[in-house]
Design a protein around this motif. Structure first.
Motif, PDB file in Angstrom:
ATOM      1  N   GLY A   1      -1.723  -9.672  12.238  1.00  0.00           N
ATOM      2  CA  GLY A   1      -2.438  -8.651  11.482  1.00  0.00           C
ATOM      3  C   GLY A   1      -3.489  -9.237  10.559  1.00  0.00           C
ATOM      4  N   VAL A   2      -4.219  -8.342   9.917  1.00  0.00           N
ATOM      5  CA  VAL A   2      -5.229  -8.708   8.917  1.00  0.00           C
ATOM      6  C   VAL A   2      -5.061  -7.776   7.722  1.00  0.00           C
ATOM      7  N   THR A   3      -5.486  -8.230   6.551  1.00  0.00           N
ATOM      8  CA  THR A   3      -5.397  -7.411   5.347  1.00  0.00           C
ATOM      9  C   THR A   3      -6.768  -6.920   4.919  1.00  0.00           C
ATOM     10  N   SER A   4      -6.781  -5.774   4.262  1.00  0.00           N
ATOM     11  CA  SER A   4      -8.021  -5.209   3.729  1.00  0.00           C
ATOM     12  C   SER A   4      -7.704  -4.493   2.427  1.00  0.00           C
ATOM     13  N   ASP A   5      -8.270  -4.982   1.316  1.00  0.00           N
ATOM     14  CA  ASP A   5      -8.004  -4.295   0.055  1.00  0.00           C
ATOM     15  C   ASP A   5      -8.750  -2.972  -0.011  1.00  0.00           C
ATOM     16  N   ALA A   6      -9.748  -2.793   0.854  1.00  0.00           N
ATOM     17  CA  ALA A   6     -10.490  -1.536   0.870  1.00  0.00           C
ATOM     18  C   ALA A   6      -9.618  -0.375   1.316  1.00  0.00           C
ATOM     19  N   LYS A   7      -8.551  -0.674   2.052  1.00  0.00           N
ATOM     20  CA  LYS A   7      -7.658   0.381   2.516  1.00  0.00           C
ATOM     21  C   LYS A   7      -6.400   0.459   1.658  1.00  0.00           C
ATOM     22  N   GLY A   8      -6.313  -0.391   0.636  1.00  0.00           N
ATOM     23  CA  GLY A   8      -5.124  -0.418  -0.199  1.00  0.00           C
ATOM     24  C   GLY A   8      -5.121   0.691  -1.230  1.00  0.00           C
ATOM     25  N   ASP A   9      -3.960   1.258  -1.448  1.00  0.00           N
ATOM     26  CA  ASP A   9      -3.804   2.362  -2.389  1.00  0.00           C
ATOM     27  C   ASP A   9      -2.454   2.197  -3.066  1.00  0.00           C
ATOM     28  N   CYS A  10      -2.429   2.194  -4.390  1.00  0.00           N
ATOM     29  CA  CYS A  10      -1.178   2.013  -5.126  1.00  0.00           C
ATOM     30  C   CYS A  10      -1.171   3.000  -6.280  1.00  0.00           C
ATOM     31  N   ASP A  11      -0.384   4.052  -6.147  1.00  0.00           N
ATOM     32  CA  ASP A  11      -0.402   5.133  -7.124  1.00  0.00           C
ATOM     33  C   ASP A  11       0.941   5.256  -7.831  1.00  0.00           C
ATOM     34  N   SER A  12       0.883   5.727  -9.070  1.00  0.00           N
ATOM     35  CA  SER A  12       2.058   6.096  -9.863  1.00  0.00           C
ATOM     36  C   SER A  12       3.149   5.027  -9.813  1.00  0.00           C
ATOM     37  N   ALA A  13       4.300   5.345  -9.211  1.00  0.00           N
ATOM     38  CA  ALA A  13       5.437   4.433  -9.206  1.00  0.00           C
ATOM     39  C   ALA A  13       5.119   3.102  -8.539  1.00  0.00           C
ATOM     40  N   CYS A  14       4.180   3.079  -7.605  1.00  0.00           N
ATOM     41  CA  CYS A  14       3.806   1.834  -6.926  1.00  0.00           C
ATOM     42  C   CYS A  14       3.300   0.798  -7.922  1.00  0.00           C
ATOM     43  N   ALA A  15       2.576   1.254  -8.970  1.00  0.00           N
ATOM     44  CA  ALA A  15       2.055   0.325  -9.972  1.00  0.00           C
ATOM     45  C   ALA A  15       3.186  -0.383 -10.710  1.00  0.00           C
ATOM     46  N   LEU A  16       4.324   0.289 -10.865  1.00  0.00           N
ATOM     47  CA  LEU A  16       5.474  -0.340 -11.524  1.00  0.00           C
ATOM     48  C   LEU A  16       6.108  -1.380 -10.606  1.00  0.00           C
ATOM     49  N   MET A  17       6.106  -1.127  -9.313  1.00  0.00           N
ATOM     50  CA  MET A  17       6.587  -2.123  -8.354  1.00  0.00           C
ATOM     51  C   MET A  17       5.662  -3.343  -8.388  1.00  0.00           C
TER      52      MET A  17
ATOM     53  N   SER B   1       0.872  -1.171   0.000  1.00  0.00           N
ATOM     54  CA  SER B   1       0.000   0.000   0.000  1.00  0.00           C
ATOM     55  C   SER B   1       0.910   1.222   0.000  1.00  0.00           C
ATOM     56  N   SER B   2       0.894   1.979  -1.089  1.00  0.00           N
ATOM     57  CA  SER B   2       1.822   3.099  -1.232  1.00  0.00           C
ATOM     58  C   SER B   2       1.240   4.138  -2.175  1.00  0.00           C
ATOM     59  N   ARG B   3       1.440   5.408  -1.827  1.00  0.00           N
ATOM     60  CA  ARG B   3       0.975   6.487  -2.693  1.00  0.00           C
ATOM     61  C   ARG B   3       2.015   6.847  -3.752  1.00  0.00           C
ATOM     62  N   GLY B   4       3.021   5.995  -3.942  1.00  0.00           N
ATOM     63  CA  GLY B   4       4.004   6.231  -4.985  1.00  0.00           C
ATOM     64  C   GLY B   4       5.342   6.647  -4.423  1.00  0.00           C
ATOM     65  N   GLY B   5       6.097   7.406  -5.205  1.00  0.00           N
ATOM     66  CA  GLY B   5       7.399   7.866  -4.748  1.00  0.00           C
ATOM     67  C   GLY B   5       8.433   7.842  -5.850  1.00  0.00           C
ATOM     68  N   ASP B   6       9.627   7.378  -5.541  1.00  0.00           N
ATOM     69  CA  ASP B   6      10.763   7.426  -6.451  1.00  0.00           C
ATOM     70  C   ASP B   6      10.613   6.407  -7.582  1.00  0.00           C
TER      71      ASP B   6
END
Length: 559
Positions: free
Chosen positions: A440-456, A391-396
């Motif tokens: 822990g538990v996972t939830s795709d409802a809280k997942g966010d993958c933007d910009s560079a994260c999609a390449l990862m 889960s990441s809003r992007g970055g480098d």
């Protein structure tokens, strides 16, 4: 979900322009109260609602529908692109003297109304879903929380008389378990609600026929047959600048004089809180109260950076289009979001013990140091192959490409989702892993993958983005490098071509991700981390019986 009153910023509509209520984000238990507050401030004004939502709390969606019908409001599926100022932005003075707090353009391109959202939509007097919008349904997911009652009896002597005092303590299991089929009682409630709103039962039948892990899009023709929409129109009939030139003008048009003060009604925001969209939370054995659901994306989390971009096409002056460009998180000056960290997490659902799934949680901004951290972390795992839940809003950009290559080399699966830690957070100094993993538990409802994260994400063998997770892509520069990387990852060339056509960061729908080859299937993160996967054959690689469980099993019985 966040509500805001918006005035059209289309050139040439002043002094009389259409206005609407923008409703963006997931539906949670407190959302109906927010809508009531903004309607109270509007008084007798009847503004249409433009909604863009992945779904959320079913009970709250029914309340929203009834509030909308009681106030005789129209509703359309669409997104609002704000100009100059937007909800949540502090100290914005760009609209001072213009008579409105927020200006923008409404569009149905990329908009969605999924899961519980169609129940909210059903409350509108006029209901429209344009050809570019996505409306989907599926089975209701119900979360059951076990409750435990304890009684304590004490005695008290008053004036020589002995009195018996009994106190009751009720505790609730915070983890709980889920069921994925609609109960008969809930089916009757939803059927009665849809009849009340004049909508056919076909919507309910489509919900029941679609697994909770999937999302079934309903075509416009079927929506008309089900009476879920009232016409083939798009949201333009409610928000297009030219509608205010009609006689009589629609009721959502308002004329404001020059040098007017900002409107008093601005925005009603949701408070951040944990959530599970498209769910009806229940407690057993006591009667359930609605549980909080997903807050609007970005609520309670660091915002992206934005810059205003003006079109440079020749001959457009003096009237050129403008838009807000959303920079990847970390690009905005002063944005101090945490860097991406990696920890091993073990499923905390009690029903999986002693053999539970484990995964790598990857949360935070991608930096130039991320690949090195990931490589060192994987080295500590030896030959174990655990899926990565990111889960990441992007970055480098370069960091994302290098991390994707490491994932590809190790042949790991990747899913977009958020990991919620149970008991303690790894970021706390006093929180220690038990048997090599955090609970822990996972939830795709809280997942966010933007910009560079999609390449990862593209580096994964299996790449999963569930119906509630958000994934956005846009131009990132370094075209030849990205093209070479996608070829290396054996991703469909259509994805690179699509990137060239997206001028600003744009959210991709599940069908489009699958078509472009960015995802390998429509499944959610539960495919990799669900509590029951370790009972399947063959057993997934990421299942493990903890040493403490083995020791317990081998210990001799005690009397």
């Amino acid at each position: 979900m966040r509500f805001a009153v918006v005035r059209s910023s289309a050139p040439g509509c002043e002094p009389s322009c259409p206005e609407w209520i923008s409703a963006e984000g997931a539906i949670e238990a407190g959302t109906p109260a927010q809508l009531k507050r903004i309607l109270k401030k509007l008084g007798r004004r009847k503004l249409p609602i433009i909604v863009n939502s992945p779904g959320g709390n079913v009970d709250a969606a029914l309340q929203l529908g009834r509030i909308i019908r009681k106030n005789k409001l129209d509703i359309a599926v669409g997104t609002t692109k704000f100009s100059d100022c937007w909800p949540g932005m502090k100290d914005c003075r760009a609209n001072d003297g213009k008579g409105a707090a927020y200006f923008g353009i409404a569009s149905d391109g990329g908009a969605m109304c999924n899961s519980a959202c169609p129940l909210m939509l059903a409350g509108g007097v006029g209901r429209v879903v344009g050809g570019w919008a996505h409306l989907g349904v599926h089975q209701i997911t119900t979360t059951h929380f076990r409750t435990k009652r304890q009684y304590r009896t004490t005695y008290r002597v008053v004036r020589g008389k002995k009195y018996k005092i009994t106190t009751e303590t009720v505790t609730q299991d915070n983890v709980g378990y889920k069921t994925y089929e609609m109960s008969k009682a809930l089916e009757r409630r939803l059927s009665a609600y849809l009849r009340e709103m004049g909508v056919g039962r076909g919507v309910l039948d489509r919900m029941k026929a679609t697994p909770a892990s999937d999302i079934r899009q309903i075509s416009l023709a079927d929506m008309l047959t089900m009476k879920l929409v009232t016409s083939r129109d798009s949201l333009d009939i409610l928000t297009l600048a030219g509608i205010c030139r009609r006689s009589p003008a629609p009721r959502n048009c308002r004329e404001i004089p020059a040098n007017a003060k900002p409107a008093k009604v601005a925005a009603i925001e949701a408070k951040a809180g944990p959530s599970q969209p498209a769910q009806v939370p229940l407690s057993q054995p006591t009667k359930a109260a609605p549980q909080p659901v997903e807050a609007a994306p970005g609520n309670g989390a660091p915002d992206k950076g934005f810059i205003l971009v003006r079109g440079s096409v020749p001959m457009c002056e003096p009237y050129c289009p403008e838009w807000m460009w959303a920079l990847p998180l970390g690009a905005a000056p002063g944005n101090e979001a945490p860097e991406m960290s990696f920890v091993v997490v073990r499923g905390s659902n009690s029903s999986c013990n002693p053999d539970c799934p484990e995964w790598i949680s990857a949360q935070g901004v991608i930096t130039s140091q991320t690949p090195q951290k990931l490589g060192q972390f994987l080295a500590t795992l030896g030959s174990r192959r655990l899926p990565i839940v990111v889960s990441s809003r992007g970055g480098d950009l370069f960091g994302a490409l290098a991390a994707g290559r490491i994932i590809h080399e190790r042949k790991l699966d990747v899913a977009v989702a958020r990991t919620d830690f149970v008991g303690c957070d790894p970021g706390e100094w006093s929180c220690l892993a038990k048997d090599g993993a955090y609970a822990g538990v996972t939830s795709d409802a809280k997942g966010d993958c933007d910009s560079a994260c999609a390449l990862m994400l593209a580096g994964g063998v299996r790449r999963l983005v569930g119906p509630w997770a958000l994934l956005s892509l846009g131009l990132m520069g370094q075209d030849q490098m990205i093209k070479a990387y996608l070829d290396e990852m054996a991703i469909n060339p259509d994805l690179f071509m699509a990137l060239q056509r997206i001028p600003v960061e744009h959210q991709l729908e599940p069908d489009m991700m699958l078509k472009l080859g960015l995802t390998t299937g429509p499944q959610s993160v539960d495919e990799l981390t669900g509590a029951t996967i370790c009972k399947s054959l063959p057993k997934p690689d990421n299942c493990r019986v903890t040493p403490s469980a083995n020791a317990e099993a081998a210990a001799p019985p005690k009397l």
